[in-house]
Write an enzyme that holds these catalytic residues in place. Structure first.
Site: not given
Ligand code: PEP
Ligand code: MG
Length: 764
Positions: A363, A604, A675
């Protein structure tokens, strides 16, 4: 044997430099295995030979001079085959290569094992004995195990070899450290090493600006800790027996001038700043104690660590002026970069980020991409504590960091920086142009946000909505859960500027690598544990406050969509929906004028892919989180640099899952967005458009590049590309083919400003 192994590794780990590490290795192995000889040969890139680097038993004059070409001698054979060779009589082996004067003629038995780090043969470890006998299986297994463990230490020591602590010592130019690309771009600046509070191991070495001041700071920290310990001792006096009470005296004595404190003062007097001196002294003592046989004495290592942390915490209380800590062109370096650290540096001073741990999908890297800060992750061999104040060049395209750059390397990267600026300027003109293909297909481009700063940038780049607001980001940079009112204010700051366009707010997605400092979750396997919706359903009080805040923030704007993360079964959706309905009913009962928000889920987790029809029937929209989906489909931890090479959005299994989700969700008439980071990669975005995704959401920094790609192709072309690459079975071949297709379409500028890796090779 296990104990011996552990001690050797510990001792080698604590060695000051590569030569010291190798000297310990040969000495300890010779003793542990009771052999006559133990030697280590390392590969020398410049001469392409294996060089005798340390020996116990052979003629020491040959150290640094005895060189064997690749495949030369039995040592060369071990390296070429990348497997052990165990011989009763080395001299009768056809590859035997005798070097007169080395003293080898005395020894018959030979066992050589390769030292391999990340698939690369670094060198060969050899033991020899006079008797003519084969080393037994146990001995061979011991040496193989030791070599496998030492490989990482040797690689690390080799990589750090060019760095020096004091600026007055000569330095090696262009010391190179490989990591993983985190956020694209190049940065040139000064390393500022940060560590979480009271993390002694992360404290960097630094020259003391003012020795007197450092001595004073240390002395007053020490006095405070002595005082703290006395207070604790007194408060427990009634509940402790005499001998337990005496432990506090032992503790206090450890801090005496003739113990730890004296050594720290000595190092400060030699020019080291107080925290660095403290770290060095504590680490040396901890090392000594943990090698002791007596379990009682071994335990003292814990006490010393504790004392060290206490003194450090006090030292960190009087942090100097922020401008002093963060010069212009700061390149922030940490063992593990956290979102909170990002918030601490004034943005106009931050040029780049380097994290020893983590990968491009952590992240911290995602945030860095959204903020447009070039980042390199997973630079596991970087000696973070020794790099503070050094000149660095960071290559966020190739995932590399250079320390002490030469003028030649610096001018090469300065040219890349200029090219980048030209490209960004060129893309600025796209802001008000539609995201439309050459054959007239409109592809909605949304943004991912989290920080307040993202809003202005998103609008500047012409985003048509927010496909993912990571609501955990504001939670991460606080010391406790934000109140309902704080959340309302922060959500409103996102909803208002985009109205009437959609803002998709994801409910708290903590766990995995997203920890809240005030709500720690310690698990063996955090990615498969308590994260996302699992946490918030177990804590409805947190969930309800958040949903209420989102609803209240949207009053009068009516552009809120709520999105649920980490859904792995339909019960979670039903339960979350019930809580959202409850919050909505409470607020409308209280007289608020709200419209029912759209609710969607993230796809996901592989289970959600296969249940997509059942999920789609329950929600208003779905959005694929390709970052986690890739991690879970490929069983590759998105944060682990060791397996970063296996993490690939273009893996055929990922592409098939992505196509399946869009096709099946459309059968239920539900809109499908994406996303994950794949949407922000021009080639990935074009494939997703061809698959039929209804919207692509990405960091604002990637939006102009993706828009430029879309405007440069026809939908028909991209469908043909998709058809072609889905016939292929290797992610790397798919990536290469897509690069070629982009180039042929005249879009090579979008791949990267220039092939930095190629250029660097020339300079090497
Ligand atoms: C993902 O897992 O692709 C997502 C957009 O969420 P994050 O990266 O915040 O886990
Ligand atoms: Mg995610």
């Amino acid at each position: 044997m296990l104990d011996t192994l552990r001690r050797i590794i510990q001792e080698v780990n604590a060695a000051k430099n590569l030569d010291a590490a190798l000297a310990i290795i040969v000495k300890r192995i010779q003793r542990a295995m009771a052999t006559h000889v133990c030697s280590v040969y390392l590969f020398d890139q410049a001469t392409q030979t294996y060089v005798l680097m340390a020996t116990e038993g052979l003629n020491p004059k040959f150290v640094g001079h005895l060189r064997l070409a690749i495949s030369e001698g039995i040592v060369g054979k071990v390296a070429a085959r990348a497997e052990p060779i165990n011989l009763e009589d080395a001299s009768s082996h056809p590859a035997y290569y005798f070097v007169s004067g080395s003293g080898e003629e005395l020894y018959h038995s030979f066992l050589g094992v390769p030292i391999i780090h990340q698939r690369k043969v670094l060198g060969v470890l050899v033991v020899q004995q006079q008797q003519q006998r084969r080393f037994d299986e146990g001995e061979e297994a011991f040496l193989v195990t030791l070599s496998a463990q030492l490989a990482g230490v040797i690689a690390h020591a080799e990589a750090t070899g060019g760095l020096t602590v004091s600026n007055s010592e000569p330095v090696r130019r262009d010391a190179k450290f490989d990591g993983v690309a985190g956020a694209p771009g190049v940065a040139m600046g000064i390393a500022v090493v940060v560590a979480p509070p009271a993390d002694l191991d992360g404290v960097p070495d630094q020259e003391a600006g003012d020795i007197e001041l450092e001595l004073h700071r240390f002395q007053s920290a020490l006095d405070q800790v002595r005082h703290d310990i006395r207070v604790v001792g007194r408060s427990l006096a009634k509940r402790l027996k005499g001998e337990e009470q005496a432990l506090f005296d032992v503790y206090l004595r450890m801090l005496d001038d003739n113990a730890l404190a004296g050594e720290v003062v000595e190092l400060i007097n030699q020019g080291q700043w107080a925290p660095g001196a403290l770290r060095q002294v504590v680490q040396a003592h901890v090392q000594q104690f943990s090698l002791m046989d007596d379990p009682y004495l071994r335990e003292r290592a814990t006490d010393i660590k504790d004392l060290g942390r206490r003194v450090l915490a006090r030292l960190q209380e009087d942090i100097p002026d922020i401008c002093q800590i963060f010069p212009h062109n700061t390149i922030l370096v940490a063992e593990e970069i956290t979102p909170a650290m990002l918030g601490e540096v004034p943005t106009d001073r931050l040029s780049g980020l380097v994290s020893v741990l983590g990968s491009g999908n952590s992240h911290a890297a995602i945030l860095a991409r959204s903020m447009g800060i070039p980042t390199v992750m997973g630079v596991v061999d970087l000696p973070a504590t020794r790099i503070h104040g050094k000149q660095l060049i960071l290559d966020g395209y190739a995932g590399r960091v250079f320390a002490n750059p030469s003028a030649e390397l610096a001018s090469h990267y300065a040219e890349i920086l200029r090219e980048e600026t030209r490209l960004t300027k060129g893309l600025e003109s796209l802001r008000d142009k539609p995201s439309r293909t050459l054959d007239g297909y409109d592809m909605p481009l949304w943004v991912n946000t989290g920080l307040v700063a993202d809003v202005a940038l998103a609008l500047e780049r012409g985003a048509q909505g927010v496909g993912l607001y990571r609501s955990e980001v504001p939670f991460m940079i606080k010391d406790f859960f934000p109140s309902e009112q704080e959340q309302i204010d922060s959500y409103r700051r996102h909803l208002q500027p985009f109205a009437p366009n959609w803002v998709t707010m994801r409910t708290l997605d903590i766990g995995g690598d997203k920890a809240l400092p005030y709500f720690p979750i310690a698990e063996e396997n955090p990615s498969l544990g308590w994260r996302g919706i699992r946490v918030t359903l177990d804590h409805p009080e947190i969930f309800l406050v958040q949903v209420r805040a989102m609803l209240l923030a949207s009053e009068g704007l009516d552009n809120l969509r709520i999105m649920l993360p980490m859904i792995s079964n339909v019960m979670e959706i039903d339960e979350a929906m019930a809580l959202i309905d409850q919050a909505f009913a409470e607020l409308t009962d209280e007289g608020h004028q709200l419209i029912q928000p759209e609710v969607g889920v993230m796809i996901e987790v592989p289970a959600a892919v296969y249940q997509i029809r059942a999920i789609a029937r329950r929600v208003d929209f779905v959005s694929v989180g390709s970052n986690d989906l890739t991690q879970y489909l490929l069983a590759v931890d998105r944060n682990n640099p060791r397996v970063a090479g296996l993490y690939h959005h273009f893996h055929p299994a990922v592409l098939q899952a992505l196509q399946f989700v869009v096709d099946e969700a459309h059968k239920e008439d539900v809109a499908v967005g994406i996303c994950g980071e794949m949407a922000g990669d021009p080639a990935g975005a074009l494939l997703l458009m061809a698959m039929g995704y209804d919207s692509l959401s990405m960091s604002s920094n990637n939006l102009p590049r993706v828009k430029s790609a879309i405007r440069g192709v026809t939908l028909e072309d991209t469908r043909a590309w998709l058809l072609e690459v889905t016939q292929m079975d290797s992610p790397l071949c798919i990536q290469e083919r897509l690069d070629v297709l982009l180039r042929d379409a005249g879009l090579s500028r979008l791949i990267r400003p220039r092939n930095t890796e190629m250029a660097v090779k020339v300079i090497d």
